[in-house]
Design a protein around this motif. Structure first.
Motif, PDB file in Angstrom:
ATOM      1  N   LYS A 128      -0.331  -5.650  -1.478  1.00  0.00           N
ATOM      2  CA  LYS A 128      -0.696  -6.877  -0.759  1.00  0.00           C
ATOM      3  C   LYS A 128      -0.168  -6.908   0.672  1.00  0.00           C
ATOM      4  O   LYS A 128      -0.882  -7.321   1.596  1.00  0.00           O
ATOM      5  CB  LYS A 128      -0.179  -8.089  -1.527  1.00  0.00           C
ATOM      6  N   TYR A 129       1.084  -6.458   0.885  1.00  0.00           N
ATOM      7  CA  TYR A 129       1.698  -6.583   2.209  1.00  0.00           C
ATOM      8  C   TYR A 129       2.078  -5.240   2.841  1.00  0.00           C
ATOM      9  O   TYR A 129       2.532  -5.208   3.986  1.00  0.00           O
ATOM     10  CB  TYR A 129       2.974  -7.437   2.113  1.00  0.00           C
ATOM     11  N   GLU A 130       1.898  -4.146   2.091  1.00  0.00           N
ATOM     12  CA  GLU A 130       2.315  -2.812   2.544  1.00  0.00           C
ATOM     13  C   GLU A 130       3.796  -2.796   2.917  1.00  0.00           C
ATOM     14  O   GLU A 130       4.210  -2.237   3.940  1.00  0.00           O
ATOM     15  CB  GLU A 130       1.455  -2.345   3.731  1.00  0.00           C
ATOM     16  N   THR A 131       4.607  -3.418   2.082  1.00  0.00           N
ATOM     17  CA  THR A 131       6.051  -3.446   2.286  1.00  0.00           C
ATOM     18  C   THR A 131       6.741  -2.741   1.124  1.00  0.00           C
ATOM     19  O   THR A 131       6.207  -2.699   0.003  1.00  0.00           O
ATOM     20  CB  THR A 131       6.583  -4.887   2.374  1.00  0.00           C
ATOM     21  N   TYR A 132       7.926  -2.213   1.386  1.00  0.00           N
ATOM     22  CA  TYR A 132       8.714  -1.517   0.376  1.00  0.00           C
ATOM     23  C   TYR A 132       9.911  -2.370  -0.028  1.00  0.00           C
ATOM     24  O   TYR A 132      10.320  -3.276   0.703  1.00  0.00           O
ATOM     25  CB  TYR A 132       9.222  -0.176   0.918  1.00  0.00           C
ATOM     26  N   PRO A 133      10.511  -2.067  -1.179  1.00  0.00           N
ATOM     27  CA  PRO A 133      11.728  -2.773  -1.583  1.00  0.00           C
ATOM     28  C   PRO A 133      12.855  -2.501  -0.577  1.00  0.00           C
ATOM     29  O   PRO A 133      12.876  -1.451   0.072  1.00  0.00           O
ATOM     30  CB  PRO A 133      12.066  -2.162  -2.952  1.00  0.00           C
ATOM     31  N   GLN A 134      13.750  -3.429  -0.459  1.00  0.00           N
ATOM     32  CA  GLN A 134      14.884  -3.228   0.438  1.00  0.00           C
ATOM     33  C   GLN A 134      15.717  -2.040  -0.040  1.00  0.00           C
ATOM     34  O   GLN A 134      15.896  -1.828  -1.222  1.00  0.00           O
ATOM     35  CB  GLN A 134      15.760  -4.482   0.480  1.00  0.00           C
ATOM     36  N   ASP A 149       7.208  -4.464  -7.150  1.00  0.00           N
ATOM     37  CA  ASP A 149       7.209  -3.556  -5.993  1.00  0.00           C
ATOM     38  C   ASP A 149       5.816  -3.018  -5.698  1.00  0.00           C
ATOM     39  O   ASP A 149       5.422  -2.896  -4.518  1.00  0.00           O
ATOM     40  CB  ASP A 149       8.174  -2.393  -6.246  1.00  0.00           C
ATOM     41  N   GLN A 172       3.767  -5.901  -4.157  1.00  0.00           N
ATOM     42  CA  GLN A 172       4.143  -6.161  -2.763  1.00  0.00           C
ATOM     43  C   GLN A 172       3.580  -5.106  -1.821  1.00  0.00           C
ATOM     44  O   GLN A 172       3.140  -5.426  -0.712  1.00  0.00           O
ATOM     45  CB  GLN A 172       5.674  -6.203  -2.634  1.00  0.00           C
ATOM     46  N   TYR A 173       3.547  -3.871  -2.240  1.00  0.00           N
ATOM     47  CA  TYR A 173       3.034  -2.815  -1.370  1.00  0.00           C
ATOM     48  C   TYR A 173       1.528  -2.956  -1.174  1.00  0.00           C
ATOM     49  O   TYR A 173       1.016  -2.823  -0.061  1.00  0.00           O
ATOM     50  CB  TYR A 173       3.356  -1.433  -1.930  1.00  0.00           C
ATOM     51  N   LYS A 206       9.712   5.524  -1.667  1.00  0.00           N
ATOM     52  CA  LYS A 206       8.533   5.050  -0.936  1.00  0.00           C
ATOM     53  C   LYS A 206       7.327   5.937  -1.218  1.00  0.00           C
ATOM     54  O   LYS A 206       6.205   5.439  -1.411  1.00  0.00           O
ATOM     55  CB  LYS A 206       8.828   5.014   0.562  1.00  0.00           C
ATOM     56  N   ARG A 215       3.698   4.888  -2.975  1.00  0.00           N
ATOM     57  CA  ARG A 215       2.391   5.179  -2.358  1.00  0.00           C
ATOM     58  C   ARG A 215       1.518   5.993  -3.308  1.00  0.00           C
ATOM     59  O   ARG A 215       0.300   5.799  -3.369  1.00  0.00           O
ATOM     60  CB  ARG A 215       2.588   5.923  -1.038  1.00  0.00           C
TER      61      ARG A 215
END
Length: 203
Positions: free
Chosen positions: A129-135, A123, A126-127, A142, A146
């Protein structure tokens, strides 16, 4: 020299128990082959230890030496680690120790398997590299992610964290952790150090 000291202590302990026939299994080829006379040494300290041991041998009726490779000498490693973990006095009653044999190395049990095929730091990776959060991540989760990524660095697909000494700590998955621990215990870094020293080496 430390290994010679251990041999001397063992011989004296055997003499104290009035043992006359002694079979010695050693995992130090240097010591074993020097005592057998197959190897020579010019180190004065080692020569003195060898001479002392040869004098002690005269107190026995028979002494035989067998070289035992360290990778096969697991019992010695286990007992050395156990001895470093606690202190016992002559007045203390030590309970019998029950030993069991497992199919895999004990330190594997403390590693968390990645059943979903993702490393434990997925997690965070992913944040960054892509600035995305887990589903289905909540707002609190969140914010936690951060806050956690401060001081993290992604370089060439490898995740690092900068510690207080500005040293970059590399993130590893369970597979790499197993490899590292196995190498320290029984690979090229094999050692008889106590648990704390081994933990520091692994870190």
């Amino acid at each position: 020299m430390v290994e010679y000291e251990a041999y001397v202590m063992s011989l004296r302990a055997a003499l104290g128990r009035e043992i006359k026939v002694l079979k010695v299994y050693g995992d130090s080829s240097l010591v074993v082959y020097q005592l057998l006379g197959e190897w020579k040494t010019n180190d004065l300290k080692l020569v003195e230890y060898r001479n002392l041991m040869l004098e002690l041998f005269k107190e026995f009726e028979e002494v035989t030496f067998t070289y035992f490779p360290r990778e096969k000498n697991q019992m010695t490693k286990s007992l050395a680690t156990l001895a470093a973990m606690f202190q016992a006095s002559k007045r203390a009653d030590v309970m019998p120790i029950l030993m069991e044999v497992y199919k895999i190395l004990e330190h594997y049990y403390i590693l968390e398997e990645e059943v979903d095929g993702r490393p434990w730091y997925h997690d965070i990776f992913q944040y960054i590299k892509y600035e995305t959060y887990p589903q289905r991540a909540s707002e609190i989760e969140k914010r936690t992610i951060r806050r956690m990524v401060v001081g993290y660095i992604l370089d060439g697909g490898i995740l690092y964290k900068r510690d207080r000494d500005q040293v970059l700590l590399r993130f590893i998955d369970a597979r790499e952790a197993k490899t590292i621990i196995e190498e320290v215990h029984s690979g090229i870094c094999e050692t008889h150090e106590n648990g704390l020293s081994m933990a520091r080496k692994i870190m």
